[in-house]
Design a protein around this motif. Structure first.
Motif, short mmCIF file in Angstrom:
data_model
loop_
_atom_site.label_atom_id
_atom_site.label_comp_id
_atom_site.label_asym_id
_atom_site.label_seq_id
_atom_site.Cartn_x
_atom_site.Cartn_y
_atom_site.Cartn_z
N VAL A 158 69.07 35.57 36.90
CA VAL A 158 69.69 36.86 36.61
C VAL A 158 69.93 37.03 35.12
CG1 VAL A 158 71.84 38.18 36.83
CG2 VAL A 158 70.76 37.19 38.87
N HIS A 159 70.46 35.99 34.49
CA HIS A 159 70.84 36.12 33.08
C HIS A 159 69.66 35.93 32.12
CE1 HIS A 159 74.86 35.18 34.93
NE2 HIS A 159 75.13 36.25 34.22
N TYR A 160 68.60 35.30 32.61
CA TYR A 160 67.43 35.09 31.75
C TYR A 160 66.49 36.28 31.88
CZ TYR A 160 64.06 32.34 29.08
OH TYR A 160 63.20 31.88 28.10
N ARG A 161 67.02 37.47 31.55
CA ARG A 161 66.25 38.71 31.61
C ARG A 161 66.59 39.56 30.40
NH1 ARG A 161 67.46 42.27 35.82
NH2 ARG A 161 69.63 41.64 35.50
N ASP A 162 65.68 40.50 30.08
CA ASP A 162 65.96 41.41 28.98
C ASP A 162 66.62 42.67 29.52
OD1 ASP A 162 63.98 43.08 30.03
OD2 ASP A 162 62.44 42.42 28.62
N ALA A 163 66.86 43.62 28.64
CA ALA A 163 67.60 44.82 29.03
C ALA A 163 66.86 45.65 30.07
CB ALA A 163 67.89 45.67 27.79
N SER A 164 65.53 45.54 30.09
CA SER A 164 64.76 46.34 31.05
C SER A 164 64.81 45.76 32.46
CB SER A 164 63.31 46.43 30.60
OG SER A 164 62.63 45.20 30.82
N GLY A 165 65.20 44.51 32.55
CA GLY A 165 65.20 43.83 33.84
C GLY A 165 64.12 42.78 33.98
N ALA B 274 61.09 47.17 36.70
CA ALA B 274 60.59 46.90 35.35
C ALA B 274 59.12 46.47 35.39
CB ALA B 274 61.44 45.82 34.69
N ALA B 275 58.77 45.66 36.39
CA ALA B 275 57.37 45.24 36.52
C ALA B 275 56.48 46.44 36.81
CB ALA B 275 57.24 44.20 37.63
N GLN C 225 58.21 44.12 16.82
CA GLN C 225 59.46 43.98 17.57
C GLN C 225 59.37 44.62 18.95
OE1 GLN C 225 62.79 42.41 16.63
NE2 GLN C 225 61.06 41.32 15.68
N SER C 226 58.24 44.35 19.59
CA SER C 226 58.03 44.88 20.94
C SER C 226 56.98 44.03 21.65
CB SER C 226 57.57 46.34 20.89
OG SER C 226 56.30 46.43 20.26
N TYR C 227 56.87 44.23 22.95
CA TYR C 227 55.85 43.54 23.72
C TYR C 227 54.49 44.22 23.55
CZ TYR C 227 59.30 40.73 26.27
OH TYR C 227 60.29 39.84 26.61
N VAL C 228 53.44 43.41 23.57
CA VAL C 228 52.07 43.93 23.59
C VAL C 228 51.42 43.44 24.88
CG1 VAL C 228 51.85 44.07 21.08
CG2 VAL C 228 51.21 41.96 22.25
N PRO C 229 50.62 44.30 25.49
CA PRO C 229 50.01 43.93 26.78
C PRO C 229 48.85 42.95 26.62
CG PRO C 229 49.27 46.10 26.12
CD PRO C 229 50.29 45.69 25.11
N ASP C 230 48.68 42.10 27.62
CA ASP C 230 47.55 41.18 27.69
C ASP C 230 46.69 41.62 28.87
OD1 ASP C 230 45.75 39.13 27.82
OD2 ASP C 230 47.19 37.57 28.32
N TYR C 231 45.48 42.08 28.56
CA TYR C 231 44.60 42.63 29.59
C TYR C 231 43.70 41.57 30.22
CZ TYR C 231 45.96 47.26 27.88
OH TYR C 231 46.67 48.38 27.54
N THR C 232 43.84 40.32 29.80
CA THR C 232 42.99 39.26 30.34
C THR C 232 43.14 39.19 31.86
OG1 THR C 232 43.31 37.99 28.31
CG2 THR C 232 42.43 36.81 30.21
N LEU C 233 42.02 39.09 32.54
CA LEU C 233 42.06 38.93 33.99
C LEU C 233 42.29 37.46 34.32
CD1 LEU C 233 39.25 41.43 34.88
CD2 LEU C 233 41.60 41.56 35.70
N ASP C 234 43.31 37.20 35.09
CA ASP C 234 43.77 35.85 35.39
C ASP C 234 44.04 35.79 36.89
OD1 ASP C 234 45.54 33.57 35.78
OD2 ASP C 234 45.90 33.57 33.63
N MET C 235 43.45 34.80 37.55
CA MET C 235 43.56 34.75 39.01
C MET C 235 44.99 34.56 39.48
SD MET C 235 41.54 35.29 41.45
CE MET C 235 42.22 35.57 43.08
N SER C 236 45.86 34.09 38.61
CA SER C 236 47.26 33.93 39.01
C SER C 236 47.93 35.27 39.27
CB SER C 236 48.03 33.15 37.95
OG SER C 236 48.18 33.92 36.76
#
Length: 678
Positions: free
Chosen positions: A419-426, A482-483, A506-517
């Motif tokens: 619960v606490h190991y989250r950012d403001a967005s959730g 958030a997800a 100072q923000s997240y950038v998306p990773d478009y790599t296709l990953d089976m996980s």
């Protein structure tokens, strides 16, 4: 060289290489203290025509297990020398004893004297410093010892009244140009040196006379103990209870154990049924009796990075335990959860990995980021997945009313950490991914955190902790929202692998790599199977990660560098992994609407069988052009993945072939969690 035919009892684990030489000998914990440390222990045969070792090219071999057991069945034939041997090895299920039965057949029409040689090259406590070996005349055995570790090597010839070798030798090896006492055997006569210390090895000789066209049986055994008194007790047992009785009870135990599985395996085709059971047995060899689910115990990987896979990763352990729980082996899963409770940090998270004794394992995760600020050196999915698996353990075992201690000691601190190991967005804060390579917010991790919080809410609800039940459920919903907002790429109509923090922006950038996980988004219930975004994502994963060679299979992710064999990533995005291929099979099973729809999933399950070793052992990955095992073998996670997809396949098959199929297939988040109990 790949490890094959592991045998063990949860205290002792023996691994053979592909030539049937003993390479790994773990005691007193599975995965900790390899008493041979990849040093080759030889097995040889002398006859008047010639001497040969078992790995000689002229020795043809068929290496397998007896059906449904952890007793080996190794057929070895030297046609030119007219000798055929059948070796059956096992580790006794009650005592810490390795047993070898050797049936020798004389193919010539003449009486012959045959000598068998069993050699041990040990590294007690994992190193060859200060070991001692001596011949004990009372035991008629070679005794190896250092500190609180004792091993004896003994034999029984069919031509002798009592146990004991016809010859022996002890000596030094690896120093002063000495290769070892195994060289002493090649002339058919051992020197009889009674003691050696330092870097040592030893060998015993067993002599038998074989009439023309006849067969005889001989025995060897190794006793493991923490004191001389302990191995003396075991030696006395072998001479009274007989090695045949111990090997027989071991065989019978495993046959009974593996057929305890609670699924209706008769619905499976014979090859799937057999391989499912073999996966259960091989998985069991990598489980320590104190609860550690060890990833792999192939010491050959030491050549790659001077470290091994002989650790307990909580993620692997949780998923392996979940598969075992679904099969009905609740007592094994229970030991794993007890292990996790003991090692949980005061802050409520689990570390990267652990040694089988519960101490923290080696790690390459730094505690500071590029800016020098503190970061947690963890993979958050490892904590979350233990929560997830623990809830379903109690549901499957019918022990939810006994879960109060788990709730207080593990669930609450672990869930509070999530619960606490989250950012403001959730969203969860960054941690290392399941592949242990990158630090960010990974789709697989987000899905596991969601599943962990849902499990925590259900624990709280059961224990009438109403405030926490609502609290954890609300936080899980925030993670999902958030997800939904941040892990989806609208322009590509599919999900992202990850978000990585960009310090400059100072923000997240998306990773478009296709990953089976990314399959975890569906498997852990974060998004529904029918969600068009999930469907598109899984289709792209298959399209982009399929290995376009004769071998086939699915890679981890685009341009996977680990053990990479080619830069032609358009053709080979990475080496094919068993778990990744089986994950896609699981998706196909979940998506099937008719029995015919299951065919593609069944083909992928058979892909795993085809690329396993003949014994059924699955490695981590296989070579994309040759199909030979790569990295470690066997990998416990590979076998657990086959167990789980088979359980899913059976459950769906029953639903689709039942008389009443007018109701829609259950798409709840529990769909991968409940086995069909019979």
């Amino acid at each position: 060289m790949a490890r094959d035919l592991p045998i063990g009892n949860g205290n002792v684990l023996i691994n053979f290489d592909a030539a049937y030489n003993i390479r790994d000998m773990y005691f007193p914990l599975v995965g900790q203290e390899n008493q041979s440390s990849d040093h080759l222990s030889h097995f040889g045969v002398w006859c008047q025509e010639q001497f040969f070792w078992i790995d000689h090219p002229e020795v043809s071999k068929k290496l397998n297990y007896l059906q449904d057991s952890l007793v080996t069945n190794a057929e070895c034939t030297h046609e030119r020398l007219g000798l055929r041997m059948l070796l059956r090895d096992g580790v006794d299920v009650q005592q810490n004893v390795f047993l070898r039965k050797v049936r020798v057949e004389n193919l010539f029409d003449a009486e012959r004297t045959v000598k068998l040689y069993f050699h041990l090259d040990l590294q007690i406590y994992g190193n060859g410093i200060g070991d001692t070996i001596f011949f004990d005349p009372e035991l008629s055995s070679l005794v190896f010892y250092k500190g609180h570790r004792y091993l004896t090597l003994s034999c029984l010839s069919p031509d002798e009244v009592k146990a004991g070798p016809s010859g022996y030798a002890t000596g030094q090896k690896g120093i002063h140009g000495l290769e070892g006492t195994w060289r002493d055997a090649e002339d058919g006569h051992l020197g009889g040196n009674p003691i050696a210390q330092g870097s040592v090895d030893g060998i015993i000789e067993l002599t038998m006379t074989l009439p023309p066209k006849s067969t005889k049986e001989a025995w060897f055994w190794i006793c493991f103990g923490r004191s001389k008194q302990e191995v003396e007790r075991l030696e006395r047992l072998l001479r009274t209870a007989t090695p045949q009785a111990l090997l027989q009870r071991t065989h019978d135990h495993w046959v009974k154990w593996v057929n305890r599985d609670q699924h209706q395996l008769s619905l499976l085709k014979p090859d799937l049924d057999s391989f499912y059971k073999r996966s259960l047995l091989i998985t069991r060899t990598n489980l320590d009796n104190r609860g550690a689910v060890v990833a792999a115990n192939d010491s050959d990987i030491l050549k790659f990075a001077k470290d091994s896979y002989s650790y307990m990763w909580p993620r692997d352990g949780a998923l392996v335990s979940h598969a075992l729980d679904r099969a009905g082996y609740h007592e094994l899963a229970r030991k794993f959860f007890d292990f996790c409770i003991k090692v949980l940090s005061p802050e409520g998270y689990l570390m990267h990995k652990y040694n089988p004794d519960g101490s923290v394992g080696s790690s390459w995760h730094p505690w500071v980021n590029a800016q020098g600020a503190k970061q947690l050196a963890i993979q958050e999915d490892e904590t979350a997945l233990v929560l997830y698996a623990m809830w379903h353990h109690h549901k499957l075992a019918g022990t939810i009313e006994q879960s109060r201690n788990d709730y207080e000691q593990f669930v609450k601190p672990a869930a509070d950490f999530l619960v606490h190991y989250r950012d403001a967005s959730g969203l969860p804060l960054p941690s290392y991914d399941l592949w242990e390579e990158r630090y960010g917010v990974l789709a697989f991790t987000v899905a596991s955190v969601y599943a962990g919080l849902v499990a925590a809410s259900r624990f709280a609800e059961y224990h009438q902790d109403k405030a926490r039940a609502i609290y954890y459920a609300d936080k899980a919903a925030q993670v999902k929202k958030a997800a939904d907002q941040q892990l989806y790429a609208p322009d590509q109509k599919r999900f992202l692998r990850a978000l990585f923090w960009n310090q400059e922006k100072q923000s997240y950038v998306p990773d478009y790599t296709l990953d089976m996980s990314m399959y975890g988004l569906f498997d852990f219930g974060l998004f529904e199977r029918e969600d068009p975004r999930m469907v598109t994502t899984m289709q792209l994963l298959k399209e982009k990660l399929w290995v376009n060679t004769e071998i086939g299979g699915i890679a981890r992710y685009e341009n996977d560098y680990y053990h990479q064999v080619t830069k032609d990533v358009a053709k080979v995005p990475g080496n094919p992994w068993f778990i990744c291929t089986l994950w896609y099979a699981e998706w196909l099973v979940a998506s099937s609407k008719t029995v015919n729809d299951l065919t593609e999933a069944e083909n992928l399950m058979r892909w795993a069988i085809k690329h396993a070793l003949p014994s059924g052992v699955m490695a981590e990955q296989v070579h994309p052009f040759t199909g030979v095992p790569m990295s470690v073998s066997p990998l416990t996670w590979s076998h657990a993945s086959f167990i789980k997809v088979t359980q899913e396949y059976l459950s769906k098959l029953k639903q689709l072939t039942s008389k009443d199929i007018t109701q829609p297939i259950d798409a709840s988040e529990d769909k991968v969690l409940e086995p069909v109990i019979h």
